[in-house]
Design a protein around this motif. Structure first.
Motif, short mmCIF file in Angstrom:
data_model
loop_
_atom_site.label_atom_id
_atom_site.label_comp_id
_atom_site.label_asym_id
_atom_site.label_seq_id
_atom_site.Cartn_x
_atom_site.Cartn_y
_atom_site.Cartn_z
N ARG A 11 0.83 -1.21 0.00
CA ARG A 11 0.00 0.00 0.00
C ARG A 11 0.87 1.26 0.00
O ARG A 11 0.54 2.26 -0.64
CB ARG A 11 -0.94 -0.01 1.20
N ALA A 12 2.00 1.19 0.71
CA ALA A 12 2.93 2.33 0.71
C ALA A 12 3.42 2.62 -0.69
O ALA A 12 3.48 3.79 -1.12
CB ALA A 12 4.10 2.04 1.65
N ILE A 13 3.78 1.58 -1.43
CA ILE A 13 4.29 1.78 -2.79
C ILE A 13 3.20 2.40 -3.67
O ILE A 13 3.45 3.37 -4.40
CB ILE A 13 4.75 0.44 -3.39
N ARG A 14 1.99 1.86 -3.59
CA ARG A 14 0.90 2.38 -4.43
C ARG A 14 0.60 3.84 -4.09
O ARG A 14 0.40 4.67 -4.99
CB ARG A 14 -0.35 1.53 -4.24
N THR A 15 0.57 4.16 -2.81
CA THR A 15 0.23 5.52 -2.39
C THR A 15 1.31 6.51 -2.81
O THR A 15 1.01 7.57 -3.39
CB THR A 15 0.05 5.57 -0.86
N VAL A 16 2.56 6.18 -2.54
CA VAL A 16 3.65 7.12 -2.82
C VAL A 16 3.91 7.21 -4.32
O VAL A 16 4.26 8.30 -4.82
CB VAL A 16 4.90 6.70 -2.04
N ALA A 17 3.71 6.12 -5.06
CA ALA A 17 3.91 6.16 -6.50
C ALA A 17 2.93 7.10 -7.18
O ALA A 17 3.20 7.61 -8.28
CB ALA A 17 3.79 4.76 -7.10
N ALA A 18 1.79 7.36 -6.54
CA ALA A 18 0.77 8.25 -7.12
C ALA A 18 1.10 9.72 -6.91
O ALA A 18 0.41 10.59 -7.47
CB ALA A 18 -0.59 7.93 -6.51
N LEU A 19 2.14 10.04 -6.14
CA LEU A 19 2.50 11.43 -5.92
C LEU A 19 3.00 12.05 -7.22
O LEU A 19 3.71 11.41 -7.99
CB LEU A 19 3.58 11.54 -4.85
N PRO A 20 2.64 13.31 -7.48
CA PRO A 20 3.05 13.96 -8.73
C PRO A 20 4.48 14.49 -8.67
O PRO A 20 4.73 15.69 -8.78
CB PRO A 20 2.03 15.09 -8.87
N THR A 21 5.42 13.59 -8.47
CA THR A 21 6.83 14.00 -8.42
C THR A 21 7.71 12.88 -8.92
O THR A 21 7.37 11.69 -8.81
CB THR A 21 7.24 14.37 -6.97
N SER A 22 8.85 13.25 -9.48
CA SER A 22 9.88 12.28 -9.87
C SER A 22 11.15 12.49 -9.07
O SER A 22 12.22 12.00 -9.45
CB SER A 22 10.17 12.40 -11.38
N ASP A 23 11.03 13.21 -7.96
CA ASP A 23 12.16 13.44 -7.06
C ASP A 23 12.41 12.16 -6.27
O ASP A 23 11.66 11.83 -5.35
CB ASP A 23 11.85 14.61 -6.14
N VAL A 24 13.49 11.45 -6.61
CA VAL A 24 13.75 10.14 -6.00
C VAL A 24 13.93 10.27 -4.49
O VAL A 24 13.43 9.45 -3.71
CB VAL A 24 14.97 9.48 -6.65
N SER A 25 14.64 11.30 -4.05
CA SER A 25 14.89 11.45 -2.61
C SER A 25 13.60 11.74 -1.86
O SER A 25 13.41 11.23 -0.74
CB SER A 25 15.92 12.55 -2.36
N LEU A 26 12.71 12.52 -2.43
CA LEU A 26 11.43 12.80 -1.78
C LEU A 26 10.57 11.54 -1.72
O LEU A 26 9.97 11.24 -0.68
CB LEU A 26 10.68 13.90 -2.54
N ILE A 27 10.53 10.78 -2.81
CA ILE A 27 9.76 9.54 -2.82
C ILE A 27 10.31 8.57 -1.78
O ILE A 27 9.55 7.93 -1.06
CB ILE A 27 9.79 8.92 -4.24
N ALA A 28 11.64 8.47 -1.68
CA ALA A 28 12.25 7.58 -0.68
C ALA A 28 11.87 7.99 0.73
O ALA A 28 11.55 7.15 1.57
CB ALA A 28 13.76 7.57 -0.85
N ARG A 29 11.88 9.29 1.01
CA ARG A 29 11.52 9.77 2.35
C ARG A 29 10.06 9.47 2.67
O ARG A 29 9.74 9.09 3.80
CB ARG A 29 11.80 11.27 2.48
N ARG A 30 9.20 9.63 1.69
CA ARG A 30 7.78 9.35 1.93
C ARG A 30 7.53 7.86 2.14
O ARG A 30 6.70 7.47 2.96
CB ARG A 30 6.94 9.88 0.76
#
Length: 241
Positions: A11-30
């Protein structure tokens, strides 16, 4: 994969993958922070500001739990953590694996004295507790370190009995042991020469963030592609450590 923590991780992957960003470091933190309880008025009232939150656990100076731990452990503060190391334990030891204990924040006042007593009684070498409201709202708020997986297993069995009925929060990207995610474990990756050491959760969420940016497609569940991308890099049982 099966179990509540595997479902939470997906669920974490699905939720965070939907964020409108390609910033890898931000996605990793989320990804890393996924599952933290929200900081709201209730948490502020329950825990108070700064290290006042430690009083809820009995860990403030003079608190009952702090006094109980004073003889077997040396306490030290670090950014975001209050750490305890067994007196006389070789500081050169490198723990092989870690146990996550993740009760809901509202259960901490009752659960933590039981956790601390179990750690002391069963000779846990070191552990740490999140500092402040933010530290106690995170999912991986209590982490104990072991150089013997069998020792970790014995402590987990004792805690599963002692904490029966405690509501779990659960740390994503760890391997479930018991309590519907209340207890889980992980093993940090081997350090790489010249690189900053990373925890298992930090290491895997960094790689998942890279995978999400590489393989996600609009309207498509990203989890199969992310898992396949990680498998190509030799990471298959990524919910394990």
């Amino acid at each position: 994969m099966a179990g509540r923590l595997a479902e939470l991780s997906l669920r974490a992957i699905r939720t965070v993958a939907a964020l409108p960003t390609s910033d890898v470091s931000l996605i990793a933190r989320r990804l890393y922070a996924y599952g933290a309880a929200p900081f709201g008025r209730d948490a502020e009232l329950a825990f108070g500001p700064g290290d006042n939150a430690l009083s809820v656990l009995g860990l403030a100076p003079g608190g009952a739990v702090r006094e109980r731990l004073a003889q077997p452990y040396e306490a030290s503060t670090h950014p975001g953590w209050l750490s305890f190391r067994r007196v006389g334990r070789d500081v050169g030891e490198t723990p092989d694996c870690k146990l996550y204990v993740s009760p809901r924040p509202e259960a901490l006042a009752d659960a933590f004295p039981v956790i601390a007593e179990t750690f002391a009684r069963l000779d846990v070498g070191s552990f740490k507790v999140g500092r402040g409201a933010a530290g106690l709202l995170r999912a991986d708020k209590i982490v104990a370190y072991f150089d013997d997986p069998d020792h970790l297993g014995r402590v987990a069995v004792a805690l599963a009995r002692a904490l029966r009925g405690a509501p779990p929060q659960g740390a994503a990207f760890t391997a479930e042991i018991a309590g519907d995610g209340l207890l889980s474990w992980g093993r940090d990756p081997c350090p790489v020469a010249g690189a900053q050491p990373q925890s298992w959760r930090s290491w895997i969420t960094d790689r998942m963030a890279e995978a999400i940016v590489a393989v996600r497609r609009p309207g498509v569940d990203p989890t199969p592609a992310v898992s396949a991308h990680l498998a190509e890099q030799g990471v298959r049982d990524w919910v394990m450590a």
